[in-house]
Design a protein around this motif. Sequence first.
Motif, PDB file in Angstrom:
ATOM      1  N   GLU A 163     -10.448 -16.141  -2.995  1.00  0.00           N
ATOM      2  CA  GLU A 163     -11.769 -16.780  -3.072  1.00  0.00           C
ATOM      3  C   GLU A 163     -12.688 -15.978  -3.984  1.00  0.00           C
ATOM      4  OE1 GLU A 163     -15.743 -16.633  -0.656  1.00  0.00           O
ATOM      5  OE2 GLU A 163     -14.055 -17.100   0.665  1.00  0.00           O
ATOM      6  N   HIS A 164     -12.642 -14.662  -3.869  1.00  0.00           N
ATOM      7  CA  HIS A 164     -13.442 -13.796  -4.736  1.00  0.00           C
ATOM      8  C   HIS A 164     -12.948 -13.852  -6.180  1.00  0.00           C
ATOM      9  CE1 HIS A 164     -15.850 -11.066  -1.930  1.00  0.00           C
ATOM     10  NE2 HIS A 164     -15.231 -11.899  -1.113  1.00  0.00           N
ATOM     11  N   MET A 165     -11.637 -13.783  -6.356  1.00  0.00           N
ATOM     12  CA  MET A 165     -11.068 -13.642  -7.695  1.00  0.00           C
ATOM     13  C   MET A 165     -11.273 -14.868  -8.565  1.00  0.00           C
ATOM     14  SD  MET A 165      -9.954 -10.635  -8.210  1.00  0.00           S
ATOM     15  CE  MET A 165      -9.034 -10.938  -9.730  1.00  0.00           C
ATOM     16  N   LEU A 166     -11.385 -16.041  -7.969  1.00  0.00           N
ATOM     17  CA  LEU A 166     -11.536 -17.245  -8.781  1.00  0.00           C
ATOM     18  C   LEU A 166     -12.897 -17.330  -9.458  1.00  0.00           C
ATOM     19  CD1 LEU A 166      -8.804 -17.986  -7.638  1.00  0.00           C
ATOM     20  CD2 LEU A 166      -9.623 -20.315  -7.329  1.00  0.00           C
ATOM     21  N   ALA A 199      -9.244 -18.631 -18.489  1.00  0.00           N
ATOM     22  CA  ALA A 199      -8.796 -18.468 -19.875  1.00  0.00           C
ATOM     23  C   ALA A 199      -9.930 -18.690 -20.872  1.00  0.00           C
ATOM     24  CB  ALA A 199      -7.649 -19.430 -20.158  1.00  0.00           C
ATOM     25  N   THR A 200     -10.953 -19.436 -20.472  1.00  0.00           N
ATOM     26  CA  THR A 200     -12.038 -19.764 -21.412  1.00  0.00           C
ATOM     27  C   THR A 200     -13.421 -19.348 -20.939  1.00  0.00           C
ATOM     28  OG1 THR A 200     -12.228 -21.968 -20.413  1.00  0.00           O
ATOM     29  CG2 THR A 200     -10.770 -21.746 -22.338  1.00  0.00           C
ATOM     30  N   ARG A 201     -13.550 -18.828 -19.713  1.00  0.00           N
ATOM     31  CA  ARG A 201     -14.860 -18.449 -19.181  1.00  0.00           C
ATOM     32  C   ARG A 201     -14.816 -17.042 -18.608  1.00  0.00           C
ATOM     33  NH1 ARG A 201     -14.768 -24.131 -17.631  1.00  0.00           N
ATOM     34  NH2 ARG A 201     -16.698 -25.205 -18.213  1.00  0.00           N
ATOM     35  N   ARG A 242      -7.107 -22.309 -13.684  1.00  0.00           N
ATOM     36  CA  ARG A 242      -6.869 -21.416 -14.823  1.00  0.00           C
ATOM     37  C   ARG A 242      -7.398 -20.006 -14.590  1.00  0.00           C
ATOM     38  NH1 ARG A 242      -8.810 -23.941 -20.310  1.00  0.00           N
ATOM     39  NH2 ARG A 242      -7.202 -22.583 -21.164  1.00  0.00           N
ATOM     40  N   SER A 243      -7.501 -19.601 -13.368  1.00  0.00           N
ATOM     41  CA  SER A 243      -7.961 -18.244 -13.096  1.00  0.00           C
ATOM     42  C   SER A 243      -6.987 -17.239 -13.705  1.00  0.00           C
ATOM     43  CB  SER A 243      -8.056 -18.004 -11.588  1.00  0.00           C
ATOM     44  OG  SER A 243      -8.446 -16.677 -11.321  1.00  0.00           O
ATOM     45  N   ARG A 247      -1.028 -12.873  -6.762  1.00  0.00           N
ATOM     46  CA  ARG A 247      -0.638 -13.881  -7.746  1.00  0.00           C
ATOM     47  C   ARG A 247       0.397 -14.853  -7.162  1.00  0.00           C
ATOM     48  NH1 ARG A 247      -1.281 -15.029 -12.868  1.00  0.00           N
ATOM     49  NH2 ARG A 247      -2.547 -13.171 -13.267  1.00  0.00           N
ATOM     50  N   GLU A 248       1.333 -14.329  -6.407  1.00  0.00           N
ATOM     51  CA  GLU A 248       2.342 -15.192  -5.781  1.00  0.00           C
ATOM     52  C   GLU A 248       1.693 -16.184  -4.820  1.00  0.00           C
ATOM     53  OE1 GLU A 248       6.298 -14.807  -2.910  1.00  0.00           O
ATOM     54  OE2 GLU A 248       5.349 -13.011  -3.749  1.00  0.00           O
ATOM     55  N   HIS A 249       0.719 -15.685  -4.060  1.00  0.00           N
ATOM     56  CA  HIS A 249      -0.012 -16.566  -3.145  1.00  0.00           C
ATOM     57  C   HIS A 249      -0.723 -17.673  -3.931  1.00  0.00           C
ATOM     58  CE1 HIS A 249      -2.654 -16.936   0.680  1.00  0.00           C
ATOM     59  NE2 HIS A 249      -2.941 -17.961  -0.104  1.00  0.00           N
TER      60      HIS A 249
END
Length: 451
Positions: free
Chosen positions: A60-63, A68-70, A119-120, A183-185
């Motif tokens: 939730e935090h990482m997104l 790729a563009t922001r 696209r995170s 990443r797997e999650h």
Amino acid sequence: MSELLSAGEGGRIERTVLPGGIRIITETIPGLQSETVGVWVGSGSRHESDVAAGSTHFLEHMLFKGTATRSPRDIARGLERTGGDSNAVTSKEYTCYYARCLVSDLDAVGDLLWDMVLRSTLDEAEFGRERGVIVEELAMAADDPTDQLFEDFEELAFAGQPLGRPVGATREQIRVLEHGVLREHYEDAYAGPGLVFAAAGGASHAEVVDQVAAHIAGTGAAQALVTGAERGSTAGAASTRGAGSGGTRSGSTASPAVFTPGLHVRERATEQQGIILGTAGLHEGHEDRFVHLVLSNLLGGGMASRLFQRVREEHGLAYSVHTVLSQYSDAGLFGVYAGCAPGSSDQVLELVGEELIGIADRAPGEDEVDDVVSQLAGGTVLGLESTAVRMNRIARHELTGMPLLSAEALIDRVRSVTPEEVRAHAEGLLAQKWALAAVGPRGDLRMPSLG
């Protein structure tokens, strides 16, 4: 192909499934200039394996940390410039990224949300920095005795089960969580069949569907979503409509939860003793949930409730005393919370027991039940004037497969509850085993007599 789920004066609810499995559900309310939208993921903390504990909340935090563009700043500016509200929430059974905006800004907001979700970059350097932020967030929650109490109660009530784990995991688990596991999650859970886009407001269903399809195509993620759909044994199993939370996430199967009674007292140098006395409740779609709700509100749902009047007004023993309900796809909890002087804890628990026994022994009067029913009916109508409430309602319907009842049907079900049903339900709850959690100076608290 769009499916009409309901149509009435309040709004028109429709559903579409895109190639790759993403589901879109909307409620169109003519005349509104605003829209509340959310990208929902059918994955929560109860679906994590032990090694992946905390990864749902971490994602939730990482997104918000770049695509790729922001850049992270681009995301923050894009969400705030609309003048509405935006945030994310992680629960034990789902995750949601949401925003409230003008209908005229819906295309831009939707594009941003889908860019975040699909696209995170999950940049490893950002992952390292955010680890520290999350550890501090968990430390802040641990410093709040009430937050700690509610976590202790659920951990006690679902001991040794995924549903009993804290949503954010522990600081120790976050410190050792690996970037590759995160990443797997992400690749497992954020796949087509696990994603729902819900919207409520002035935009038409066709408009929303066209925009979502364009956003997904613009991310270049269409093939990845189809690939995710083919992994149905993982991402899709728990997310297809009506499946609830019984599927797999990050290597863990969410087995049906079982209530475990017991006592958990955490000694802490606080001014108040926080206590929760509770037992097994009802799952989210249980047929008796309306009786359950009436009982909860009659006992401790407001200033006129029995506990408020008895514990606070008559005896002056607590500022805050009320019932608490937790409802999940396959389990629930029913409890009473109170914050009081440590020396008053035993008397407060005794009064709570007396009120429960009183309802179980003698059905409440028609007037008392009618007051509670009127309170619930009014709250239902007022709540549905919020597009955020409507968006949450249709999204949870899509994720759980629960019947989508109109406001009129909800009110009719509440109004059909009788005093004798309330009494019998209280009697049934009292016959169960109970659990007591407490945080405060007292380490000698004991379960009250409920017989």
